[in-house]
Design an enzyme around this catalytic site. Structure first.
Site, PDB file in Angstrom:
ATOM      1  N   ASN A  88      79.408   9.027 -36.472  1.00 25.11           N
ATOM      2  CA  ASN A  88      80.502   8.798 -37.422  1.00 25.11           C
ATOM      3  C   ASN A  88      81.209   7.740 -36.670  1.00 25.11           C
ATOM      4  O   ASN A  88      82.578   8.018 -35.989  1.00 25.11           O
ATOM      5  CB  ASN A  88      81.149   9.817 -37.802  1.00 25.11           C
ATOM      6  CG  ASN A  88      82.268   9.652 -38.931  1.00 25.11           C
ATOM      7  OD1 ASN A  88      82.730   8.540 -39.208  1.00 25.11           O
ATOM      8  ND2 ASN A  88      82.679  10.714 -39.282  1.00 25.11           N
ATOM      9  N   TYR A 121      89.944   7.061 -34.360  1.00 27.10           N
ATOM     10  CA  TYR A 121      90.392   7.839 -33.369  1.00 27.10           C
ATOM     11  C   TYR A 121      90.907   6.804 -32.070  1.00 27.10           C
ATOM     12  O   TYR A 121      91.826   7.003 -31.442  1.00 27.10           O
ATOM     13  CB  TYR A 121      89.703   8.831 -32.644  1.00 27.10           C
ATOM     14  CG  TYR A 121      89.271   9.834 -33.984  1.00 27.10           C
ATOM     15  CD1 TYR A 121      90.255  10.388 -35.004  1.00 27.10           C
ATOM     16  CD2 TYR A 121      88.163  10.458 -34.294  1.00 27.10           C
ATOM     17  CE1 TYR A 121      90.003  11.119 -35.970  1.00 27.10           C
ATOM     18  CE2 TYR A 121      87.803  11.223 -35.094  1.00 27.10           C
ATOM     19  CZ  TYR A 121      89.013  11.517 -35.979  1.00 27.10           C
ATOM     20  OH  TYR A 121      88.602  12.444 -37.009  1.00 27.10           O
ATOM     21  N   ILE A 125      89.671  16.675 -40.328  1.00 26.67           N
ATOM     22  CA  ILE A 125      90.345  15.633 -41.050  1.00 26.67           C
ATOM     23  C   ILE A 125      89.175  15.136 -41.852  1.00 26.67           C
ATOM     24  O   ILE A 125      88.023  15.037 -41.557  1.00 26.67           O
ATOM     25  CB  ILE A 125      91.023  14.803 -40.014  1.00 26.67           C
ATOM     26  CG1 ILE A 125      91.721  13.683 -40.809  1.00 26.67           C
ATOM     27  CG2 ILE A 125      89.796  13.934 -39.042  1.00 26.67           C
ATOM     28  CD1 ILE A 125      92.626  12.675 -39.776  1.00 26.67           C
ATOM     29  N   ALA A 126      89.829  14.724 -43.152  1.00 30.65           N
ATOM     30  CA  ALA A 126      88.655  14.312 -44.115  1.00 30.65           C
ATOM     31  C   ALA A 126      89.557  13.627 -45.334  1.00 30.65           C
ATOM     32  O   ALA A 126      90.530  13.991 -45.665  1.00 30.65           O
ATOM     33  CB  ALA A 126      87.961  15.479 -44.689  1.00 30.65           C
ATOM     34  N   GLU A 159      86.615  16.653 -31.647  1.00 30.04           N
ATOM     35  CA  GLU A 159      85.152  16.446 -31.966  1.00 30.04           C
ATOM     36  C   GLU A 159      84.693  15.506 -33.166  1.00 30.04           C
ATOM     37  O   GLU A 159      85.355  15.903 -34.084  1.00 30.04           O
ATOM     38  CB  GLU A 159      84.279  17.904 -31.779  1.00 30.04           C
ATOM     39  CG  GLU A 159      84.332  18.668 -30.716  1.00 30.04           C
ATOM     40  CD  GLU A 159      85.472  19.613 -30.600  1.00 30.04           C
ATOM     41  OE1 GLU A 159      85.877  19.995 -29.620  1.00 30.04           O
ATOM     42  OE2 GLU A 159      86.175  19.844 -31.554  1.00 30.04           O
TER      43      GLU A 159
END
Length: 164
Positions: free
Chosen positions: A109, A116, A70-71, A104
């Protein structure tokens, strides 16, 4: 995400993850499984002009889901795109019958970890040296889905009036 998204995704991937970027071949392999009945689901977030601003991928095998990636482009972080992409992955995992979703995330970060956590992911472990070649640990997080069908609970059964 479609094959024609791979090049713009790669540009973003290399900019966001210069040390541990995925290769084009990895994306081609992942998309090869992103078909009806396949084990992958990939999506992109785009600007009105079609520019790829973010992307995300899910692997779903049986009752287990795993966020593969995911970015979001740095210039668009904080605008809700990460949440929208994660929502898509979580909803897809529910559609596919996953009971849990793992991911992960780099231990350094914190911003992603907070995203999350807002979705209900909880830390469950550490993978030492997971991100290479930087040798950065990964925090493993898990989201448990509620069962689609409630389990049998004898305390809520109706009593037979004849047997009390």
């Amino acid at each position: 995400m479609r094959w024609w998204d791979i090049e713009p995704v790669m540009e973003l991937e290399l900019r966001l993850f210069p040390e541990d970027a995925w290769s084009r071949g990895m994306y081609w392999s992942e998309l090869a499984e992103a078909h009806p009945g396949g084990t992958r689901h990939y999506t992109v977030a785009t600007a009105p002009d079609g520019t790829v601003l973010g992307y995300a991928g899910l692997m779903a095998v049986g009752v287990e889901g795993d966020v593969q990636t995911i970015a979001v482009d740095t210039g668009h972080q904080g605008a809700g795109l990460g949440a929208a992409l994660l929502t898509d992955l979580v909803e897809e995992s529910v559609r596919r019958g996953c009971e849990e979703v793992l991911l992960e995330v780099r231990v350094d970060n914190v911003r992603a970890q907070q995203l999350y956590e807002r979705f209900g992911f909880r830390p469950v472990g550490i993978r030492r040296g997971y991100y290479q070649p930087a040798d950065v640990d990964a925090l493993v997080m898990r989201l448990d889905h509620e069962p689609a069908h409630p389990t049998h609970d004898p305390t809520h059964e109706s009593k037979d009036p004849k047997n009390g």
